[in-house]
Motif scaffolding. Structure first.
Motif, PDB file in Angstrom:
ATOM      1  N   GLY A  16       4.650 -24.443   0.948  1.00  0.00           N
ATOM      2  CA  GLY A  16       5.036 -22.642   0.725  1.00  0.00           C
ATOM      3  C   GLY A  16       5.970 -22.414   1.442  1.00  0.00           C
ATOM      4  N   ILE A  17       5.883 -21.026   1.641  1.00  0.00           N
ATOM      5  CA  ILE A  17       6.898 -20.561   1.922  1.00  0.00           C
ATOM      6  C   ILE A  17       7.682 -19.817   3.046  1.00  0.00           C
ATOM      7  N   ASP A  18       8.984 -19.746   3.828  1.00  0.00           N
ATOM      8  CA  ASP A  18       9.172 -18.891   5.263  1.00  0.00           C
ATOM      9  C   ASP A  18       9.946 -18.163   4.465  1.00  0.00           C
ATOM     10  N   VAL A  19      10.503 -17.582   3.572  1.00  0.00           N
ATOM     11  CA  VAL A  19      10.825 -16.006   3.588  1.00  0.00           C
ATOM     12  C   VAL A  19      10.821 -15.393   1.830  1.00  0.00           C
ATOM     13  N   LEU A  20      10.384 -14.473   1.810  1.00  0.00           N
ATOM     14  CA  LEU A  20      10.504 -13.623   0.776  1.00  0.00           C
ATOM     15  C   LEU A  20      11.284 -12.432   0.677  1.00  0.00           C
ATOM     16  N   VAL A  21      12.027 -12.150  -0.219  1.00  0.00           N
ATOM     17  CA  VAL A  21      12.781 -11.418  -0.773  1.00  0.00           C
ATOM     18  C   VAL A  21      11.697 -10.642  -1.390  1.00  0.00           C
ATOM     19  N   ASP A  22      10.960  -9.399  -1.638  1.00  0.00           N
ATOM     20  CA  ASP A  22      10.356  -8.471  -2.525  1.00  0.00           C
ATOM     21  C   ASP A  22      10.863  -6.894  -2.739  1.00  0.00           C
ATOM     22  N   THR A  23      10.854  -8.049  -4.784  1.00  0.00           N
ATOM     23  CA  THR A  23      11.673  -5.871  -4.895  1.00  0.00           C
ATOM     24  C   THR A  23      10.722  -5.771  -5.717  1.00  0.00           C
ATOM     25  N   VAL A  24       9.534  -6.386  -5.739  1.00  0.00           N
ATOM     26  CA  VAL A  24       8.212  -5.744  -6.977  1.00  0.00           C
ATOM     27  C   VAL A  24       6.781  -5.364  -5.936  1.00  0.00           C
ATOM     28  N   GLY A  25       6.427  -5.940  -5.279  1.00  0.00           N
ATOM     29  CA  GLY A  25       5.167  -5.737  -4.770  1.00  0.00           C
ATOM     30  C   GLY A  25       3.839  -5.909  -5.369  1.00  0.00           C
ATOM     31  N   GLY A  26       3.131  -5.617  -5.772  1.00  0.00           N
ATOM     32  CA  GLY A  26       1.805  -5.941  -6.843  1.00  0.00           C
ATOM     33  C   GLY A  26       1.214  -7.548  -6.422  1.00  0.00           C
ATOM     34  N   ASP A  27       1.150  -7.826  -7.464  1.00  0.00           N
ATOM     35  CA  ASP A  27       0.086  -9.367  -7.796  1.00  0.00           C
ATOM     36  C   ASP A  27       1.635 -10.355  -6.288  1.00  0.00           C
ATOM     37  N   HIS A  28       2.888  -9.705  -7.237  1.00  0.00           N
ATOM     38  CA  HIS A  28       3.711 -10.853  -6.618  1.00  0.00           C
ATOM     39  C   HIS A  28       3.726 -10.794  -5.177  1.00  0.00           C
ATOM     40  N   LEU A  29       4.142  -9.483  -4.870  1.00  0.00           N
ATOM     41  CA  LEU A  29       3.131  -9.790  -2.722  1.00  0.00           C
ATOM     42  C   LEU A  29       2.020 -10.584  -2.509  1.00  0.00           C
ATOM     43  N   ARG A  58       8.118 -15.198   6.982  1.00  0.00           N
ATOM     44  CA  ARG A  58       9.062 -13.538   7.322  1.00  0.00           C
ATOM     45  C   ARG A  58       9.491 -12.698   5.987  1.00  0.00           C
ATOM     46  N   PHE A  59       9.395 -11.832   5.953  1.00  0.00           N
ATOM     47  CA  PHE A  59       8.571 -11.259   4.448  1.00  0.00           C
ATOM     48  C   PHE A  59       9.420  -9.851   4.779  1.00  0.00           C
ATOM     49  N   ALA A  60      10.615  -9.657   3.559  1.00  0.00           N
ATOM     50  CA  ALA A  60      11.423  -8.323   3.781  1.00  0.00           C
ATOM     51  C   ALA A  60      10.897  -7.716   2.764  1.00  0.00           C
ATOM     52  N   LEU A  61      10.611  -6.715   2.363  1.00  0.00           N
ATOM     53  CA  LEU A  61      10.350  -5.640   1.402  1.00  0.00           C
ATOM     54  C   LEU A  61      11.415  -4.347   0.567  1.00  0.00           C
ATOM     55  N   VAL A  62      12.036  -4.804  -0.411  1.00  0.00           N
ATOM     56  CA  VAL A  62      12.958  -3.800   0.014  1.00  0.00           C
ATOM     57  C   VAL A  62      12.634  -3.088  -1.766  1.00  0.00           C
ATOM     58  N   GLY A  63      11.927  -3.722  -2.638  1.00  0.00           N
ATOM     59  CA  GLY A  63      11.564  -2.609  -3.364  1.00  0.00           C
ATOM     60  C   GLY A  63      10.146  -2.458  -3.989  1.00  0.00           C
ATOM     61  N   ALA A  64       9.458  -1.712  -5.054  1.00  0.00           N
ATOM     62  CA  ALA A  64       7.970  -1.790  -5.643  1.00  0.00           C
ATOM     63  C   ALA A  64       8.504  -1.020  -6.618  1.00  0.00           C
ATOM     64  N   ASN A 114      -3.329 -14.656  11.581  1.00  0.00           N
ATOM     65  CA  ASN A 114      -3.542 -15.781  12.812  1.00  0.00           C
ATOM     66  C   ASN A 114      -2.189 -16.742  12.144  1.00  0.00           C
ATOM     67  N   LEU A 115      -1.384 -16.243  10.628  1.00  0.00           N
ATOM     68  CA  LEU A 115       0.556 -17.282   9.994  1.00  0.00           C
ATOM     69  C   LEU A 115       0.994 -16.765  10.911  1.00  0.00           C
ATOM     70  N   GLY A 116       0.897 -15.042  11.632  1.00  0.00           N
ATOM     71  CA  GLY A 116       1.650 -14.999  12.933  1.00  0.00           C
ATOM     72  C   GLY A 116       2.988 -13.932  11.196  1.00  0.00           C
ATOM     73  N   ILE A 117       2.647 -13.750   9.993  1.00  0.00           N
ATOM     74  CA  ILE A 117       3.505 -13.279   8.936  1.00  0.00           C
ATOM     75  C   ILE A 117       4.359 -11.910   9.431  1.00  0.00           C
ATOM     76  N   THR A 118       5.642 -11.071   9.304  1.00  0.00           N
ATOM     77  CA  THR A 118       5.893 -10.201   9.710  1.00  0.00           C
ATOM     78  C   THR A 118       6.117  -9.813   8.183  1.00  0.00           C
ATOM     79  N   LEU A 119       6.020  -8.568   8.090  1.00  0.00           N
ATOM     80  CA  LEU A 119       5.763  -7.822   6.808  1.00  0.00           C
ATOM     81  C   LEU A 119       6.765  -6.257   7.465  1.00  0.00           C
ATOM     82  N   ARG A 120       7.935  -6.793   6.719  1.00  0.00           N
ATOM     83  CA  ARG A 120       9.558  -5.369   6.717  1.00  0.00           C
ATOM     84  C   ARG A 120       9.519  -4.736   5.570  1.00  0.00           C
ATOM     85  N   GLY A 121       9.698  -3.222   6.163  1.00  0.00           N
ATOM     86  CA  GLY A 121      10.344  -2.735   4.758  1.00  0.00           C
ATOM     87  C   GLY A 121      11.612  -2.801   5.114  1.00  0.00           C
ATOM     88  N   TYR A 122      12.790  -3.197   4.576  1.00  0.00           N
ATOM     89  CA  TYR A 122      14.106  -1.982   4.145  1.00  0.00           C
ATOM     90  C   TYR A 122      14.526  -1.217   3.691  1.00  0.00           C
TER      91      TYR A 122
END
Length: 346
Positions: free
Chosen positions: A221-234, A246-252, A277-285
């Motif tokens: 599994g993964i611990d951190v996401l820096v997401d610039t895409v969204g969609g099926d990548h997210l 911890r997920f940081a959403l930077v772009g779409a 259930n997994l306590g995942i955080t998603l925040r938009g930067y």
């Protein structure tokens, strides 16, 4: 001896509102008389300006919360630029010869309020580096993700302006494994060989799904996401998230660069049960919420560049007349890293 200023200057205007992605046919290079700075204003000869996907959103109509105006037919495009002051009006704290950054790119000369310019100091070794989008990656990683030694980090859109720096920064902050995604096998190879990515996901019609590729690259599994895409990548990232990820959403980009959308939305299906259930955080930067990051990033970026610990992948497109084509090439994913238009020094 001071160089004589021209009587006219050129700028890029949106001439017709596009349906779908804008192309070169929607823009025009227009000549205008060179303006004269008034009180508190400066005239800046631009040397470089940024080509960035957010222009699609501004041309389509900026959604609520975007701190930039919509670009309508007849308007001049704008965006981050680096240039030299060549004229100063009364009461201006800036003088000819000063190097500055500002937000009136997409023109050879910009008439700017001195208060809207930032002097270019010596924090960065190359003026073009001031057009890096790395502050978004750095801010998201340092403010939202709390990288711990050994963390597995996924960066979506890893070959873009933000992603090409996000993976390198994550490694410098202590990540143990860095995984990227891109739609280009050639870019995937560069991410591995030039930027040190451990593995790269490359979705395609004949490739395993993103989720299957990610499970292979990060079986635990993964611990951190820096997401610039969204969609099926997210969606794939959520499937592979570990407890407390911890997920940081930077772009779409999935919405911004889709010819089938308006560029101002990027819907995605999220498994809410998994998030809870997994306590995942998603925040938009958003950089405007963290104004202190800009200077902090410049200082660390400059140090890393000088020590050779980080590289700044970018391409320079010469000439303002090539700027509309450069924007289309950005939308088509032809370039690696940041895309900058370079203008003559004189």
């Amino acid at each position: 001896m001071a160089t004589a200023l021209p009587s006219a200057t050129r700028e890029i205007r949106l001439v017709t509102a596009p349906e779908g992605l804008p192309g070169p046919e929607h823009f025009a290079v227009v000549a205008q008389p060179l303006p004269t700075p008034g009180p508190g204003q400066v005239l800046v000869r631009n040397r470089y300006f940024l080509v960035f996907p957010g222009l699609r959103t501004l041309i389509a109509g900026a959604p609520e919360g975007v701190p930039l105006p919509t670009i309508n037919a007849g308007d001049v495009l704008f965006g981050p630029a680096v240039g030299e002051v060549v004229g100063a009006g009364p009461d201006s704290p800036l003088q000819p010869g000063d190097a500055v950054t500002h937000l009136l790119g997409w023109r050879e000369h910009a008439l700017v309020a001195a208060a809207d310019c930032t002097p270019v100091g010596d924090a960065l070794p190359d003026p073009v580096a001031h057009l890096s989008s790395g502050s978004a990656a750095y801010g998201a990683l340092t403010r939202f993700t709390d990288i711990r030694p050994g963390d597995t980090v996924l960066v979506t859109g890893a070959a873009g302006a933000v992603g090409s720096l996000a993976g390198q920064v994550a490694r410098l902050l202590g990540a143990g494994k860095v995984i990227g995604s891109t739609h280009s096998p050639a870019k995937a190879e560069r991410l591995r060989t030039e930027l040190g990515y451990d593995s790269v996901l490359v979705p395609g019609d004949e490739s395993p799904t993103l989720t299957r590729q990610l499970m292979t690259a990060a079986p635990e599994g993964i611990d951190v996401l820096v997401d610039t895409v969204g969609g099926d990548h997210l969606t794939a990232a959520l499937t592979a998230a570990r407890r407390g990820a911890r997920f940081a959403l930077v772009g779409a980009l999935s919405g911004q660069l889709s010819p089938h959308r308006d560029g101002d939305s990027a819907p995605v299906e999220i498994d809410t049960f998994r998030v809870i259930n997994l306590g995942i955080t998603l925040r938009g930067y958003s950089g405007i919420d963290h104004p202190e990051v800009t200077q902090e990033w410049a200082e660390r970026f400059g140090g890393w560049l000088r020590s050779g610990e980080i590289s700044f992948p970018h391409v320079r497109i010469p000439g303002i007349e090539r700027a509309p084509q450069a924007l289309q090439e950005l939308f088509e994913g032809r370039h690696f890293g940041t895309v900058v238009v370079e203008l003559p020094a004189q």
